[in-house]
Design a protein around this motif. Structure first.
Motif, mmCIF file in Angstrom:
data_model
loop_
_atom_site.group_PDB
_atom_site.id
_atom_site.type_symbol
_atom_site.label_atom_id
_atom_site.label_comp_id
_atom_site.label_asym_id
_atom_site.label_seq_id
_atom_site.Cartn_x
_atom_site.Cartn_y
_atom_site.Cartn_z
ATOM 1 N N GLU A 96 7.870 -3.480 -0.930
ATOM 2 C CA GLU A 96 6.418 -3.547 -0.725
ATOM 3 C C GLU A 96 5.775 -2.191 -0.970
ATOM 4 O O GLU A 96 4.739 -2.086 -1.639
ATOM 5 N N PHE A 97 6.377 -1.133 -0.450
ATOM 6 C CA PHE A 97 5.841 0.216 -0.639
ATOM 7 C C PHE A 97 5.825 0.568 -2.122
ATOM 8 O O PHE A 97 4.849 1.105 -2.637
ATOM 9 N N ARG A 98 6.920 0.267 -2.833
ATOM 10 C CA ARG A 98 7.020 0.580 -4.259
ATOM 11 C C ARG A 98 5.947 -0.160 -5.058
ATOM 12 O O ARG A 98 5.327 0.396 -5.967
ATOM 13 N N ARG A 99 5.709 -1.418 -4.710
ATOM 14 C CA ARG A 99 4.741 -2.240 -5.441
ATOM 15 C C ARG A 99 3.346 -1.625 -5.420
ATOM 16 O O ARG A 99 2.609 -1.692 -6.400
ATOM 17 N N PHE A 100 3.003 -0.974 -4.312
ATOM 18 C CA PHE A 100 1.648 -0.440 -4.185
ATOM 19 C C PHE A 100 1.534 1.059 -4.456
ATOM 20 O O PHE A 100 0.430 1.605 -4.440
ATOM 21 N N THR A 101 2.646 1.738 -4.698
ATOM 22 C CA THR A 101 2.572 3.195 -4.895
ATOM 23 C C THR A 101 3.179 3.700 -6.203
ATOM 24 O O THR A 101 2.812 4.768 -6.667
ATOM 25 N N GLU A 102 4.101 2.936 -6.793
ATOM 26 C CA GLU A 102 4.830 3.505 -7.940
ATOM 27 C C GLU A 102 3.937 3.765 -9.145
ATOM 28 O O GLU A 102 4.115 4.764 -9.851
#
Length: 201
Positions: A96-102
């Motif tokens: 979830e974090f990767r989806r919104f920050t990468e």
């Protein structure tokens, strides 16, 4: 190779670079750009508003260098989960974090690498050869980010996970094929360290 950053009055930093040093850093920065890849707009010409709200990937990259540049936000070294349930929870949070920050992180890394290339091109065209590169405080921050990314990328190729792992690299014989990469890794580390010092208040 020598050279180190020095503080400039009013902020920023300067470093003397010769033609070979300029060529090495520029080549590494170009390779980093190629590895990170183009942004969504460069790749597909999407609507800028749609790009702003576009979600990134949820899975970690398959390339070990990219995994080093874009690590999972949860778990990792020293944080091994106590159970399968905890491991699955960490994986879901990381996805979830990767989806919104990468996407934003990739864009920043591209901009850092591009800033390095542009400043080196400017220095080379102004002098026709090496010279003293002068960076504003903002440009110095971009360089710091790019130097860090370059060292992480090289460390991944050399299987260096921690600074302590690099100790054996000092002992490599001159005919070892990794030697040029090791020299670049150590040299970039020196540049990074002196740049950090110049930016300290």
């Amino acid at each position: 190779m020598s050279g180190h950053f020095e503080s400039l009055p009013g902020g920023g930093a300067s470093v003397a670079l010769d033609d070979v040093e300029i060529s090495i850093i520029r080549s590494l920065a170009v390779q980093l750009l190629e590895l990170i890849g183009p942004g969504p707009a460069e790749d597909g010409g999407e609507d800028p508003l749609a790009e702003l709200f576009a979600e990134g990937p949820s899975e970690p990259p398959s390339d070990p260098v990219l995994r080093r540049l874009f690590p999972d936000a949860y778990g990792g070294p020293g944080g091994d989960p106590a159970s399968l349930e905890e491991a699955e929870e960490q994986r879901e949070h990381s996805a979830e974090f990767r989806r919104f920050t990468e996407n934003d992180l990739r864009a920043r890394k591209r901009e850092d690498a591009l800033a390095v290339i542009r400043s080196l091109d400017s220095l080379a065209s102004a002098s026709g050869e090496g010279g003293v590169l002068k960076l504003s405080r903002e440009e110095s921050g971009r360089w710091l980010g790019a130097l860090n990314d370059l060292r992480l990328a090289i460390a991944s190729r050399l299987d260096v996970l921690h600074e302590d792992d690099a100790d054996h690299l000092y002992q490599l014989p001159d005919d070892d094929p990794r030697k040029p990469m090791v020299m670049a890794y150590l040299w970039l580390g020196g540049l990074q360290e002196t740049l950090v010092t110049t930016l300290m208040p």
